[in-house]
Design an enzyme around this catalytic site. Structure first.
Site, PDB file in Angstrom:
ATOM      1  N   TYR A 153      49.542  51.461  30.154  1.00 47.23           N
ATOM      2  CA  TYR A 153      48.319  50.972  30.762  1.00 47.23           C
ATOM      3  C   TYR A 153      47.084  51.579  30.097  1.00 47.23           C
ATOM      4  O   TYR A 153      45.957  51.141  30.347  1.00 47.23           O
ATOM      5  CB  TYR A 153      48.327  51.289  32.262  1.00 47.23           C
ATOM      6  CG  TYR A 153      49.550  50.760  32.962  1.00 47.23           C
ATOM      7  CD1 TYR A 153      49.698  49.402  33.225  1.00 47.23           C
ATOM      8  CD2 TYR A 153      50.599  51.605  33.326  1.00 47.23           C
ATOM      9  CE1 TYR A 153      50.837  48.896  33.848  1.00 47.23           C
ATOM     10  CE2 TYR A 153      51.734  51.122  33.949  1.00 47.23           C
ATOM     11  CZ  TYR A 153      51.861  49.768  34.202  1.00 47.23           C
ATOM     12  OH  TYR A 153      52.997  49.277  34.806  1.00 47.23           O
TER      13      TYR A 153
ATOM     14  N   LYS B  53      62.599  54.548  30.434  1.00 43.09           N
ATOM     15  CA  LYS B  53      61.568  54.452  31.461  1.00 43.09           C
ATOM     16  C   LYS B  53      61.924  55.395  32.600  1.00 43.09           C
ATOM     17  O   LYS B  53      63.060  55.362  33.069  1.00 43.09           O
ATOM     18  CB  LYS B  53      61.468  53.007  31.973  1.00 43.09           C
ATOM     19  CG  LYS B  53      60.363  52.770  32.986  1.00 43.09           C
ATOM     20  CD  LYS B  53      60.348  51.307  33.445  1.00 43.09           C
ATOM     21  CE  LYS B  53      59.236  51.108  34.481  1.00 43.09           C
ATOM     22  NZ  LYS B  53      59.194  49.721  34.984  1.00 43.09           N
TER      23      LYS B  53
ATOM     24  N   LYS C 162      66.735  53.191  32.436  1.00 43.45           N
ATOM     25  CA  LYS C 162      65.705  53.123  33.469  1.00 43.45           C
ATOM     26  C   LYS C 162      66.154  53.976  34.646  1.00 43.45           C
ATOM     27  O   LYS C 162      67.181  53.697  35.272  1.00 43.45           O
ATOM     28  CB  LYS C 162      65.457  51.684  33.915  1.00 43.45           C
ATOM     29  CG  LYS C 162      64.351  51.561  34.956  1.00 43.45           C
ATOM     30  CD  LYS C 162      64.126  50.114  35.351  1.00 43.45           C
ATOM     31  CE  LYS C 162      63.008  49.994  36.371  1.00 43.45           C
ATOM     32  NZ  LYS C 162      62.773  48.585  36.767  1.00 43.45           N
TER      33      LYS C 162
END
Length: 328
Positions: free
Chosen positions: A319, A254, A196
């Site tokens: 999303y 990410k 991340k």
């Protein structure tokens, strides 16, 4: 050699192109992030994430039923809690009757077979907006990891199938795994945010949860002391390998598009499923460009998702999941 071999023969029609296509997207590829808030009848659009919403528990129930009907069978839960419930140790995160715990139960009651993953980090509960405990201008590592383990147990008790530590504290996977084992949650999985990065692409997400670091004296201004430097490549492999050794079942990279080289590096090195989070900034950029008429929303969306899977992702947290499945 040419002209005996003509590569364009395999491109002459949609039928042949689809027949020989190397990478295919399906609803089973997606992990759907969901933002949960208190209240009733709430479906509140996030200003910086057009057509994405904060949901109260009753609308969450409707949403997961719709996702299930579309073949989307996995969700990743995040909660937005009131400022009055926040403190430096994220005490509310351990509340058995807290919003996350109730959200887990809501999803499982609505769709018992829905796979439920939960965000494990202190920032939604922190008065300072950080993923760990703040002391003397620093983020405490070991003390934070212990709290994350307690949070993981609370989520498992509520019915979570997987916990997803997104904090980037050193050693937290081992701490969480041992805690889960000690409490008998041997089948509760861990999806670790292993690589991340300290990215500027997270802005809309922090708007959604009101979880940005606060601007106060003796509080770190950003998360660069624990999230990874985006200039680094080999560090991602090392972080990921360590998380697997500590008990991670799934590892994550990410953000997404700017890190597809990292996805491929990790995929080449490990034997566990690799997840990629296509983050809020990536979503917002395409929505904004499409609204201006500068890009074809659906075409670019599918191309981006295909690129993520082609790079090696087994799982895509996005999303765009509902939008993409509607086109399939």
């Amino acid at each position: 050699m040419y002209p005996l071999i003509r590569n364009r023969r395999l491109r002459t029609s949609e039928a042949i192109r689809s027949l020989v296509r190397e990478t295919i997207l399906t609803p089973s590829d997606f992990l759907v992030p969901l933002f949960v808030v208190e209240g009733k009848g709430v479906k509140e659009e996030i200003a910086s994430m057009p057509n994405y919403f904060r949901l109260s528990l009753d609308t969450l129930e409707k949403e997961v039923k719709e996702l299930w009907s579309m073949g989307l069978c996995s969700v990743l839960l995040f909660v937005k809690v009131s400022d009055k419930l926040k403190d430096n140790k994220g005490t509310e995160a351990l509340n058995a009757a807290g919003l996350m715990q109730r959200a887990i139960k809501t999803v499982k009651n609505a769709c018992p077979d829905m796979l439920v993953m939960t965000d494990v980090a202190l920032d939604p509960y922190s008065s300072y907006g950080h993923d760990g405990i703040v002391a003397n201008g620093q983020i405490l590592n070991d003390e934070s990891a212990e709290l994350l383990a307690e949070m993981s147990i609370s989520h498992a008790q509520a019915g979570a199938d997987f916990v997803a530590p997104s904090d980037m504290m050193d050693g937290r996977i081992l701490t969480i795994r041992e805690a889960l084992e000690d409490e008998g949650f041997i089948n509760t999985g861990i999806m670790s945010y292993s690589a991340k990065y300290a990215s500027a692409f997270y802005g809309p997400f922090r708007d959604a949860l009101d979880s940005a670091p606060v601007d106060q004296e003796n509080v770190p201004k950003n998360k660069s002391t624990y999230q990874m430097d985006y200039a680094n490549r080999f560090e991602a492999i090392r972080e990921t390998q360590m998380d697997i050794e500590e008990g991670a079942d799934i590892v994550m990279v990410k953000p997404g598009l700017c890190y597809l080289d990292i996805v491929r590096e990790i995929k080449n090195e490990v034997d566990v499923p690799v997840a990629v989070y296509q983050v809020s900034g990536e979503y917002a950029m395409l929505k904004a460009a499409a609204e201006k008429g500068w890009l074809d929303h659906d075409a670019v969306m599918i191309e981006q998702l295909m690129a993520i899977k082609r790079a090696g992702a087994n799982i895509i947290a996005s999303y765009f999941a509902k939008d993409a499945v509607k086109l399939m």
